[in-house]
Design a protein around this motif. Structure first.
Motif, short mmCIF file in Angstrom:
data_model
loop_
_atom_site.label_atom_id
_atom_site.label_comp_id
_atom_site.label_asym_id
_atom_site.label_seq_id
_atom_site.Cartn_x
_atom_site.Cartn_y
_atom_site.Cartn_z
N GLU A 49 20.62 68.24 66.13
CA GLU A 49 21.80 68.44 67.01
C GLU A 49 22.60 69.66 66.58
O GLU A 49 23.08 70.45 67.40
CB GLU A 49 22.67 67.18 66.99
N ARG A 50 22.71 69.83 65.27
CA ARG A 50 23.50 70.97 64.77
C ARG A 50 22.84 72.29 65.12
O ARG A 50 23.50 73.24 65.57
CB ARG A 50 23.64 70.84 63.25
N VAL A 51 21.52 72.38 64.94
CA VAL A 51 20.84 73.65 65.22
C VAL A 51 20.84 73.92 66.72
O VAL A 51 21.02 75.06 67.16
CB VAL A 51 19.42 73.66 64.60
N ALA A 52 20.63 72.88 67.54
CA ALA A 52 20.67 73.07 69.00
C ALA A 52 22.01 73.68 69.38
O ALA A 52 22.08 74.66 70.15
CB ALA A 52 20.46 71.74 69.71
N GLU A 53 23.08 73.14 68.83
CA GLU A 53 24.41 73.66 69.19
C GLU A 53 24.59 75.09 68.69
O GLU A 53 25.07 75.96 69.42
CB GLU A 53 25.49 72.74 68.61
N LEU A 54 24.17 75.34 67.45
CA LEU A 54 24.31 76.71 66.91
C LEU A 54 23.60 77.73 67.77
O LEU A 54 24.06 78.86 67.94
CB LEU A 54 23.71 76.78 65.49
N LEU A 55 22.44 77.34 68.32
CA LEU A 55 21.62 78.29 69.07
C LEU A 55 21.90 78.27 70.57
O LEU A 55 21.27 79.00 71.34
CB LEU A 55 20.13 78.00 68.83
N GLY A 56 22.83 77.40 71.00
CA GLY A 56 23.21 77.37 72.41
C GLY A 56 22.16 76.73 73.30
O GLY A 56 22.02 77.10 74.47
N HIS A 57 21.42 75.76 72.75
CA HIS A 57 20.41 75.07 73.55
C HIS A 57 20.71 73.57 73.63
O HIS A 57 21.47 73.04 72.85
CB HIS A 57 19.01 75.31 72.97
N GLU A 58 20.04 72.91 74.60
CA GLU A 58 20.32 71.49 74.83
C GLU A 58 19.82 70.61 73.70
O GLU A 58 20.42 69.59 73.35
CB GLU A 58 19.62 71.02 76.12
N ASP A 59 18.66 70.98 73.16
CA ASP A 59 18.04 70.08 72.17
C ASP A 59 17.24 70.90 71.17
O ASP A 59 17.00 72.10 71.39
CB ASP A 59 17.13 69.07 72.90
#
Ligand SMILES: Cc1ncc(COP(=O)(O)O)c(C=O)c1O
Length: 355
Positions: A49-59
């Motif tokens: 969840e953290r990496v998805a958010e950092l990279l601007g993606h859903e999952d």
């Protein structure tokens, strides 16, 4: 008895060599875990969840290696008998053992990019989105940022944007091999999600400059990641109580991201000393991140001989081409190690192989 290898005092072979710190080991030991194949590992989920958010993606999805993360993404975008295009030094073409062809039946073509630097016009000219019944259909462009064999090159944002504009609506997806995207972000200040949102999928590595022992993460839409989860299992990458490894990644994101600037400064300092002693071996302006590709042939050295002599002096390097060696700065090389690399290697460049 065979002679033993000389001791390594400064290991510049790769940023994959780092050992987990004591604090990282403690974070790993204390991580809550569960069976991740059943989606029950809370630490893995937290990392995803953290990496998805950092990279601007859903999952996002945790993967054992950068190669598997890349190969999963290639598999998602390109069918058997279709093609991807990437520059000729790209890791997916040069250093993943032909996996795209072997595992996914993907055909590849490449363009030549000096120092790995992206010029959007090159892939746009190369791709054939609608090959009809005679030519192979291009389904994917791969961009590597930073570029490993190019020498840690940061890709210009305007070129990535131009590529996105040219691929959009033409049925050609974009994948970012962001094994060292962290370094690009720290070097430029461009937010991770600004890079991330320009691509359909992104892979990032935790086990390079960030200093985790294992692990990569891929990110994309919810649908793509659901499909990637199935392919990860098919590729043999479904892992069980792997939160102990995800915890290392979370710790690295908390503690080792901003410090990449130190690696960049040390690499630049070495490059400036090398350029002063042996002009033409390196342009220090090109050293944007943690990798130095040094043209030792200019100083009369064969790369293998230079690497051997450096080894005798306690410095480990990698011969990266017929003319150059590669030096990579990381968590386990400090200022003293950098000073030693300068003291031992710069005279070799200045004096040539007869010294
Ligand atoms: C740019 C790039 N992509 C992908 C990878 C693959 O990572 P791994 O060694 O974890 O498979 C590497 C490894 O060095 C790399 O440099």
């Amino acid at each position: 008895m065979p002679p033993s290898a000389p001791p390594v005092h400064v290991d510049l072979l790769s940023d994959t060599l780092t050992k987990p710190t004591d604090a990282m080991r403690r974070a790993m030991a204390g991580a809550p875990v569960g069976d991740d194949v059943f989606g029950e590992d809370p630490t893995v989920r937290r990392l995803e969840e953290r990496v998805a958010e950092l990279l601007g993606h859903e999952d996002a999805l945790f993967a054992p290696t950068g190669s598997m993360a890349n190969q999963l993404c290639l598999r998602l975008h390109v069918g058997h008998g279709e093609e991807l295009v990437a520059d000729s030094l790209a890791h997916v073409l040069r250093a993943e053992m032909g996996a795209a062809a072997v595992l996914s039946g993907i055909s590849s073509r490449s363009w030549v990019a000096e120092h790995g630097l992206l010029d959007a016009a090159q892939p746009l000219a190369l791709m054939i989105p609608d090959g009809g019944t005679y030519q192979v259909n291009t389904r994917l462009v791969v961009v590597e940022n930073t570029h490993n064999f190019g020498g840690g090159t940061v890709q210009p944002l305007d070129q990535i944007e131009a590529l996105r504009a040219g691929t959009r609506d033409r049925g050609v997806a974009m994948h970012l091999d962001g094994a060292r995207l962290w370094n690009a972000h720290v070097a430029t200040g461009v937010p991770l999600d600004t890079y991330g949102r320009l691509f359909d999928t992104v892979s990032v590595c935790l086990s390079k400059g960030l200093g985790a022992p294992v692990g990569s993460v891929l990110a994309g839409s919810r649908d793509l990641m659901a499909s990637a989860r199935i392919w990860r299992k098919r590729f043999g990458g479904g892992m069980r109580q792997v939160g102990i490894l995800a915890a290392a990644g979370l710790h690295a994101l908390d503690h080792h991201l901003e410090r990449l600037a130190d690696d960049h400064a040390r690499a630049r300092r070495f490059a400036e000393a090398a350029a002063a002693a042996a002009p033409g071996s390196i342009d220090p302006q090109r050293v944007q991140t943690n990798i130095v590709v040094l043209d030792v042939a200019r100083a009369g050295w064969a790369p293998a001989a230079f690497v051997e002599e450096a080894g005798r002096r306690g410095i480990r390097l990698y011969p990266v081409s017929a003319t150059a060696v590669r030096l990579v700065w990381h968590l386990d090389v400090d200022d003293a190690g950098t000073d030693r690399a300068v003291t031992e290697l710069v005279p070799l460049l200045a004096d040539g192989p007869t010294s």
